[in-house]
Design an enzyme around this catalytic site. Structure first.
Site, short mmCIF file in Angstrom:
data_model
loop_
_atom_site.label_atom_id
_atom_site.label_comp_id
_atom_site.label_asym_id
_atom_site.label_seq_id
_atom_site.Cartn_x
_atom_site.Cartn_y
_atom_site.Cartn_z
N LYS A 66 -19.73 0.27 -8.54
CA LYS A 66 -18.47 1.02 -8.38
C LYS A 66 -18.11 1.29 -6.93
CE LYS A 66 -18.43 3.15 -12.94
NZ LYS A 66 -18.27 4.40 -13.72
N GLY A 129 -23.76 13.24 -7.93
CA GLY A 129 -23.81 11.80 -7.64
C GLY A 129 -22.44 11.18 -7.88
N ALA A 131 -21.09 9.89 -10.52
CA ALA A 131 -20.40 10.29 -11.75
C ALA A 131 -19.68 11.62 -11.56
CB ALA A 131 -21.41 10.38 -12.91
N THR A 153 -30.43 18.58 -5.89
CA THR A 153 -30.38 18.57 -4.43
C THR A 153 -29.13 19.33 -4.02
OG1 THR A 153 -31.32 16.34 -4.59
CG2 THR A 153 -30.52 17.03 -2.42
N LYS A 156 -26.17 18.12 -1.63
CA LYS A 156 -25.13 17.18 -2.08
C LYS A 156 -23.96 17.93 -2.71
CE LYS A 156 -26.75 13.39 -4.15
NZ LYS A 156 -27.73 12.63 -5.00
P1 ATR Z 1 -24.51 8.56 -11.04
O1 ATR Z 1 -23.64 7.45 -10.55
O2 ATR Z 1 -24.92 8.46 -12.46
O3 ATR Z 1 -23.94 9.91 -10.71
P2 ATR Z 1 -26.35 8.99 -8.90
O4 ATR Z 1 -25.27 8.88 -7.89
O5 ATR Z 1 -27.68 8.37 -8.63
O6 ATR Z 1 -25.88 8.36 -10.27
O7 ATR Z 1 -26.55 10.54 -9.23
C1 ATR Z 1 -27.45 10.99 -10.20
C2 ATR Z 1 -27.25 12.48 -10.41
O8 ATR Z 1 -28.14 12.92 -11.43
C3 ATR Z 1 -27.59 13.32 -9.18
O9 ATR Z 1 -26.81 14.48 -9.21
C4 ATR Z 1 -29.06 13.63 -9.42
O10 ATR Z 1 -29.54 14.76 -8.74
P3 ATR Z 1 -30.04 14.60 -7.20
O11 ATR Z 1 -28.81 14.53 -6.38
O12 ATR Z 1 -30.85 15.81 -6.95
O13 ATR Z 1 -30.86 13.33 -7.17
C5 ATR Z 1 -29.03 13.89 -10.90
N1 ATR Z 1 -30.35 13.74 -11.55
C6 ATR Z 1 -30.94 12.59 -11.92
N2 ATR Z 1 -32.13 12.84 -12.52
C7 ATR Z 1 -32.26 14.19 -12.55
C8 ATR Z 1 -33.25 15.08 -13.05
N3 ATR Z 1 -34.36 14.63 -13.65
N4 ATR Z 1 -33.07 16.40 -12.89
C9 ATR Z 1 -31.96 16.87 -12.28
N5 ATR Z 1 -30.98 16.09 -11.79
C10 ATR Z 1 -31.12 14.77 -11.92
#
Ligand code: ATR
Length: 273
Positions: A66, A129, A131, A153, A156
């Site tokens: 994307k 992230g 999405a 995090t 972000k």
């Molecule tokens: P996407 O395109 O699906 O948004 P991404 O940009 O990799 O993928 O973002 C993933 C999101 O899911 C992030 O907000 C991530 O949190 P971090 O920014 O802290 O990495 C969150 N996420 C993924 N696995 C997680 C988990 N086990 N617990 C909490 N947040 C999670």
């Protein structure tokens, strides 16, 4: 002649988009085909170029392309620019136009299909992230009373809030970033899970009590009961998965390509069944 479209991803095998667009095409009597195209991880631009040479008219773009699609487009719609990502490509003689229909898909599913108004509501957006970024502006445009972005995090989420503040066009909405533990003691009317935690069946460390009475818990993921959905059910929230959003974003892409708006309710119902 049948007009060709496709979804480009890696992986792409699981995509429901071909069935959704086939249903739209039948319903609106549009003569289109819609394929799945697996692009090599380092070959998105080449794949798009080959598709254009083959006479495709447009495409949907899914994980992980994307952002690349955003940079590849020679022109972006305003909502693609706001999202910082592109999920819909329109191939024209001049070049590739990039659009993003994810946010409008989410908003339409919440407000129209689930009949929950966003205006004035307390909204919690979990995740920071791609999405979450993709749906932030369309949600803010509905003027919630409060929008809290919470992310594992925190930095972000803070950056997302800062960007909104710098633009200044949502001054009338209170937008805040908060850590999961800071949510303790607050209740929201709409809680949207935009994290990918559900993919690995991971629980989010959310405090109990974040759902106001009658709250909607919306998981943008579909096809599985995520720990977030289980948690929300235990907390008596009304739970929705992302199937409606998936169909709505597809309908918006279809409209962009064909100028015809398909009915989404029968397609959502068919997939649920
Ligand atoms: P996407 O395109 O699906 O948004 P991404 O940009 O990799 O993928 O973002 C993933 C999101 O899911 C992030 O907000 C991530 O949190 P971090 O920014 O802290 O990495 C969150 N996420 C993924 N696995 C997680 C988990 N086990 N617990 C909490 N947040 C999670």
């Amino acid at each position: 002649m049948t007009d060709r479209y496709a979804v480009i991803g890696h992986p792409v095998e699981h995509s429901k988009s071909p069935q959704i667009h086939a249903a739209f095409a039948r319903q609106t009597a549009q003569d289109i085909s819609y394929e799945k195209i697996l692009a090599p991880l380092d070959g998105f631009a080449q794949t798009v170029a080959a598709m254009r040479a083959d006479g495709f008219m447009g495409a949907n773009v899914t994980v992980p392309f994307k952002l690349e699609a955003f940079h590849l487009a020679y022109r972006l719609t305003e909502r693609a620019n706001d999202a910082g990502a592109v999920n819909t490509l329109l191939f024209t003689g001049e070049g590739v136009i990039g659009d993003n229909t994810d946010g409008v898909g989410l908003v339409r599913d919440i407000q129209h299909n689930l009949a929950v108004a966003i205006q004035g509501k307390r909204v919690l957006l979990i995740g920071a992230g791609g999405a979450a970024e993709g749906v932030l502006h369309p949600v803010l445009e509905q003027q919630p009373g409060l929008l809290v972005i919470s992310n594992r995090t925190l930095d972000k989420a803070l950056i997302m809030v800062k960007k909104i503040e710098e633009r200044g066009d949502f001054r009338f909405v209170s937008v805040q970033a908060q850590a999961f533990e800071d949510l303790q003691g607050q209740a929201f009317d709409i809680v949207i899970n935009a994290t990918s935690a559900g993919l690995s069946d991971s629980e989010l460390p959310l405090p109990p009590g974040i759902f106001a009475p009658g709250a909607l818990a919306y998981d943008m993921m579909y096809g599985r009961e995520t720990p977030f959905m289980k948690f929300a059910r235990l907390q008596q929230a009304r739970v929705a998965d992302g199937l409606g959003m998936l169909v709505e974003q597809a309908a918006e892409s279809f409209y962009l390509w064909r100028g015809v708006r398909p009915l989404t309710a029968p397609v959502i119902a068919a997939f649920r069944a």
